[in-house]
Write an enzyme that holds these catalytic residues in place. Structure first.
Site, PDB file in Angstrom:
ATOM      1  N   LYS A   1      -2.911   4.147  -6.648  1.00 32.77           N
ATOM      2  CA  LYS A   1      -2.975   4.598  -5.262  1.00 32.77           C
ATOM      3  C   LYS A   1      -1.595   4.603  -4.611  1.00 32.77           C
ATOM      4  CE  LYS A   1      -6.265   1.898  -3.560  1.00 32.77           C
ATOM      5  NZ  LYS A   1      -7.342   1.436  -2.664  1.00 32.77           N
TER       6      LYS A   1
ATOM      7  N   THR B   1      16.199 -13.524  -6.076  1.00 32.85           N
ATOM      8  CA  THR B   1      16.809 -13.444  -4.746  1.00 32.85           C
ATOM      9  C   THR B   1      15.772 -13.327  -3.625  1.00 32.85           C
ATOM     10  OG1 THR B   1      17.035 -11.037  -5.021  1.00 32.85           O
ATOM     11  CG2 THR B   1      18.909 -12.400  -5.655  1.00 32.85           C
TER      12      THR B   1
ATOM     13  N   GLU C   1      -1.947 -11.999  -3.497  1.00 33.17           N
ATOM     14  CA  GLU C   1      -2.661 -11.038  -4.336  1.00 33.17           C
ATOM     15  C   GLU C   1      -3.027 -11.649  -5.689  1.00 33.17           C
ATOM     16  OE1 GLU C   1      -3.942  -8.287  -3.561  1.00 33.17           O
ATOM     17  OE2 GLU C   1      -2.892  -7.493  -1.806  1.00 33.17           O
TER      18      GLU C   1
END
Length: 409
Positions: free
Chosen positions: A168, A198, A210
């Site tokens: 998507k 970093t 997630e």
């Protein structure tokens, strides 16, 4: 006149007065998610030859859209890589965050492709940046000349495990999260933990949301990895400075990607709307846009998961100990479980109503069943949401603010 029988299989014709043709075709979809180590080290050839669909040889040209912050930190190293391998690379640095994830950013990428004179068959665009940049470039590539190939190199944790592995693309429109978008798989995504070196703690926590999502709905083993190693992985920036942490970082990222692809692959175009990977994404699109720019995407997802975990507890699919365990892990991963935007009257009811419109008139709301399981609900009421909010507010006060403490690995 050609008869219907002469047409290729899949095309049928009725030969009555009002002719009609039915066309059927199948398009094969294939894309690669490739684990990389120090992708832009001069001696590395992974980007040159690890994906047969997009070989890169001396003398080739590439248009590279790169997040401006990534360019500032890593740009010199990346430019040296392409120069070393004789690739004519044209760089376009772009600001890329939710506040500019909009149509104007897509146009800028389209202008860059047009000005570069891209050969859409042989010169895939390379996107280097976080999830927002990958979405913008993917969307632009999908609409330029009806589809231009592109390669994703995510530089954030959320890009590595979420935005970089699906098909998507999308940008925001009129307060709608990803309201404009397409299904457009990249040729390949290169997953390189070196970029996480970093990243600041907050953006690492953002990506861990997630990963936690996949754990809560599909894998208690992954949850236990996060419970055991999560804060230490943040402190170590997922760099694996010890053998134990290297193993843990590899397992956490690889397992979350595998679980995600396992869910996406049979349903790439979302013909089935009961998607467990929508966990944490029922209320969060509205929360994120309403609180913009105060909440990052993963933070909004975390709040959504905390709320739906409270819902699960009130419905009896999640025990009290598991609810406390989930919320404690969220806090230890640096994720908020509450934001004052939740106090806005009617906001969550409106968020659920908007999600119902996108899920063909039903809630299809993923709720946890214990840790590592899920089911779908279609009958959640405003009263239940209000009760879950009260419970979550109380739990949040008991647990205190999320903290990530930097400790020696």
């Amino acid at each position: 006149m050609r008869s219907a029988a002469s047409f290729k299989l899949g095309l049928s014709h009725t030969a009555d007065a009002d002719s009609a043709w039915k066309v059927e075709a199948v398009k094969q979809v294939e894309y690669h998610v490739i684990a990389a180590r120090n992708l832009f080290a001069l001696k590395s050839t992974q980007l040159l030859d690890s994906c047969s669909a997009a070989p890169l040889t001396r003398g080739d040209r590439r248009l590279i859209i790169i997040d401006a912050n990534v360019d500032r930190i890593h740009g010199d190293r990346i430019r040296r890589y392409f120069e070393h391998h004789g690739v004519d690379a044209h760089f376009v640095p772009m600001r890329a965050d939710e506040t500019v994830k909009e149509w104007s950013s897509v146009i800028r990428v389209v202008d860059a492709m047009n000005g570069f004179g891209i050969d859409r068959r042989r010169e895939p665009v390379i996107a280097i940046g976080g999830g927002v940049l990958l979405d913008v470039v993917g969307f632009a590539a999908s609409v330029y000349r009806r589809g231009t190939p592109y390669i994703r190199i995510p530089t954030t944790l959320i890009g590595l495990v979420d935005a970089g592995v699906g098909v998507k693309t999308g940008v925001n429109y009129a307060m709608g999260k990803n309201r404009l978008g397409t299904y457009a798989p990249a040729i390949a995504t290169y997953v390189d933990r070196a970029f996480l070196r970093t990243l600041d703690d907050r953006h690492l926590s953002n990506g861990l949301a997630e990963i936690l999502k996949m754990a809560l709905i599909k894998s208690v083993d992954l949850f236990e990895l996060l419970e055991t190693y999560g804060p230490r992985l943040i402190a170590d920036n997922f760099q694996g400075t010890s053998g134990e942490l290297d193993t843990a970082a590899t397992q956490v990222i690889a397992e979350s990607i595998h679980l995600m692809l396992e869910e996406l692959q049979p349903n790439l175009w979302e013909s089935c709307l009961e998607r467990c990977v929508d966990y944490g994404h029922t209320f969060s699109p509205t929360l994120e846009m309403e609180a913009l720019p105060a909440l990052l995407h993963g933070e909004a997802v975390g709040i959504d998961m905390a709320l739906t975990s409270a819902l699960g507890f009130l419905r009896g699919s999640l025990g009290s100990a598991d609810l406390d365990r989930i919320l404690t892990v969220m806090k230890r991963l640096g994720l908020p479980v509450w934001n004052d935007v939740l106090d806005k009257t009617g906001l969550l009811d409106a968020a659920l109503a908007d999600t119902v419109r996108h899920r063909d008139g039903r809630q299809r709301l993923p709720l946890p069943v214990g840790i590592g399981g899920h089911h779908f609900a279609n009958d959640v009421t405003p009263g239940e949401i209000a009760s879950a909010l009260k419970l979550l507010s109380r739990k949040n006060a008991e647990l205190g603010e999320p903290t990530v403490t930097r400790v020696a690995s």
